[in-house]
Design an enzyme around this catalytic site. Structure first.
Site, mmCIF file in Angstrom:
data_model
loop_
_atom_site.group_PDB
_atom_site.id
_atom_site.type_symbol
_atom_site.label_atom_id
_atom_site.label_comp_id
_atom_site.label_asym_id
_atom_site.label_seq_id
_atom_site.Cartn_x
_atom_site.Cartn_y
_atom_site.Cartn_z
ATOM 1 N N GLY A 22 48.017 15.140 8.231
ATOM 2 C CA GLY A 22 48.214 14.547 9.521
ATOM 3 C C GLY A 22 46.612 14.330 10.490
ATOM 4 O O GLY A 22 46.705 14.221 11.477
ATOM 5 N N LEU A 27 46.290 15.051 17.361
ATOM 6 C CA LEU A 27 45.658 16.242 17.663
ATOM 7 C C LEU A 27 44.863 16.741 16.432
ATOM 8 O O LEU A 27 43.844 17.162 16.081
ATOM 9 C CB LEU A 27 46.910 17.345 17.888
ATOM 10 C CG LEU A 27 47.591 17.122 19.229
ATOM 11 C CD1 LEU A 27 48.511 18.166 19.444
ATOM 12 C CD2 LEU A 27 46.545 17.087 20.446
ATOM 13 N N TYR A 155 59.238 25.545 21.376
ATOM 14 C CA TYR A 155 60.533 25.791 21.048
ATOM 15 C C TYR A 155 60.614 26.266 19.613
ATOM 16 O O TYR A 155 61.857 26.304 19.269
ATOM 17 C CB TYR A 155 61.335 24.411 21.333
ATOM 18 C CG TYR A 155 60.885 23.188 20.759
ATOM 19 C CD1 TYR A 155 61.023 23.049 19.179
ATOM 20 C CD2 TYR A 155 60.262 22.232 21.656
ATOM 21 C CE1 TYR A 155 60.358 21.911 18.615
ATOM 22 C CE2 TYR A 155 60.001 20.922 20.768
ATOM 23 C CZ TYR A 155 60.109 20.705 19.620
ATOM 24 O OH TYR A 155 59.757 19.636 18.908
ATOM 25 N N GLY A 197 51.538 23.515 23.975
ATOM 26 C CA GLY A 197 52.806 22.689 25.074
ATOM 27 C C GLY A 197 52.447 21.235 24.893
ATOM 28 O O GLY A 197 51.749 20.572 24.001
#
Ligand code: HXC
Ligand code: NAP
Length: 307
Positions: A22, A27, A155, A197
């Site tokens: 990716g 990012l 999460y 985050g």
């Protein structure tokens, strides 16, 4: 020097070859660009070859390092093996892997088809273990060490409603990170994870905060430090974990979220909303100091501010 500057010294990753899944966007692109700036040879792979080629040219022009774009759907093991073979042919070997590719969207879980569930699990969990397994076998067979860095989310350990396939997949990736950190350490292979985050990217935010949701649920409001992440901050952490400076870090997940997930977890953290006047009134009542009238006035003023 600020948090938006590169942190490591020039050449900190020279001699290394890193596969970034990716790596054409978001990012992954930012991390790949910083690895190249620090001297690493880079392979970026994902499904869209046109995007990869553009990113590869951009990073090569910025850094003078070779960046190899290879089309690959991480769900397909043969395509993953092909990326590894092409990287070995171009650079002579592979030193490290960044499992960054992901798929995600928001939805009440009961509205998802089983195919929707499969899609996210296959990209995130299967994609990560496909690369980990193919590269791990190669490193072990050829008695080479290696370094695996997985991008998860906070999460992964709390779980989260409305992104259940992603939460389940990232939890699996985190379990794999910790398991292999122990099992493969004897082969000189380290395994770590980063849990970011909110970091603004087109890919994540268009899917997780579509339309007006961005205004309604401003992610920076949930972060104690009062802002979202800068890509360079994440790239600095990832480059450190890719470098030999972090040789004793193994099996760790490092959170980079400005304190966001802990704010949601702490029982009384919402008391941020209590204004000074109310704390003053409560203190006055506790110490029985000041007039009743002043206490009442502070109390009412504080309550008005809270609304
Ligand atoms: C419900 C959906 C859906 C949606 C797709 N599907 N989008 N269901 N809500 N928004 C369903 C489809 O109807 C279909 O099921 C199945 O999922 C497969 O859909 P396709 O479009 O055929 O899949 P594909 O072309 O493989 O695309 C994968 C994708 C897409 C995940 C759906 O969004 C994508 O390419 N994403 C890549 C980039 C990405 O997601 N980046 C964000 C990462 S962010 P049926 O039953 O109809 O066949 C992230 C951040 C986390 O992870 C933390 C933030 C703080
Ligand atoms: P992004 O730009 O959408 O990145 C996702 C990348 O994965 C894309 O380049 C995409 O390229 C690739 N990809 C998707 N499906 C693929 C497949 N089947 N095979 C190969 N590649 C595939 O989003 P991002 O925000 O940068 O996310 C990067 C990572 O950070 C993800 O692991 C995400 O979970 C994590 N993360 C992001 C945030 C955030 O706030 N942004 C927060 C926590 C964690 P193609 O479409 O070309 O395939």
């Amino acid at each position: 020097m600020t948090h938006t500057n590169g942190m490591l010294k020039e050449g900190a990753l020279s001699g290394k070859t890193i596969i970034v899944t990716g790596g054409g966007t978001g990012l992954g692109k930012s991390m790949a660009a910083y690895f190249a700036e620090l001297g690493a040879g880079i392979t970026i792979c994902s499904r869209k070859m046109d995007v990869l080629e553009k990113t590869a040219q951009e990073i090569e022009a910025q850094t003078n390092q070779k960046v190899l774009p290879v089309a690959c759907d991480v769900r397909e093991y043969e395509q993953v093996e092909n990326v590894i073979e092409q990287t070995k042919a171009a650079f002579g070997g592979v030193s490290a892997l960044l499992n960054n590719a992901a798929g995600n969207f928001i939805s009440p879980t009961e509205r998802l088809s089983h195919r929707a569930f499969d899609t996210v699990i296959d990209i995130v969990l299967r994609g990560s273990y496909n690369f980990t397994l193919a590269l791990g076998k190669d490193w072990i067979q050829n008695k080479l060490g290696g370094n695996i860095l997985n991008i998860v989310t906070t999460y992964a350990w709390t779980g989260s409603g409305y992104v259940v396939p992603s939460a389940a997949s990232k939890a699996g990736v985190l379990a794999m990170t910790r398991s292999l950190a122990v099992e493969w350490a004897k082969y000189g292979i380290r395994s770590n994870a980063i849990a970011p985050g909110p970091f603004p990217t087109e890919g994540a935010w268009s899917r997780l905060l579509p339309g007006d949701m961005k205004k309604k649920f401003d992610p920076s409001q949930k972060v104690p430090v009062g802002r979202v992440g800068e890509h360079q901050e994440l790239a600095n952490l990832a480059a450190y974990l890719m470098s030999d400076f972090s040789a004793y870090i193994n099996g760790e997940v490092i959170t980079i979220d400005g304190g966001e997930w802990l704010k949601g977890a702490g029982e009384f953290n919402q008391l941020d909303a209590v204004p000074d006047e109310l704390w003053d009134a409560m203190e006055m009542g506790r110490k029985k100091s000041g007039s009743k009238l002043k206490m009442m006035w502070l109390y009412l003023k504080g309550m008005r501010k809270m609304k």
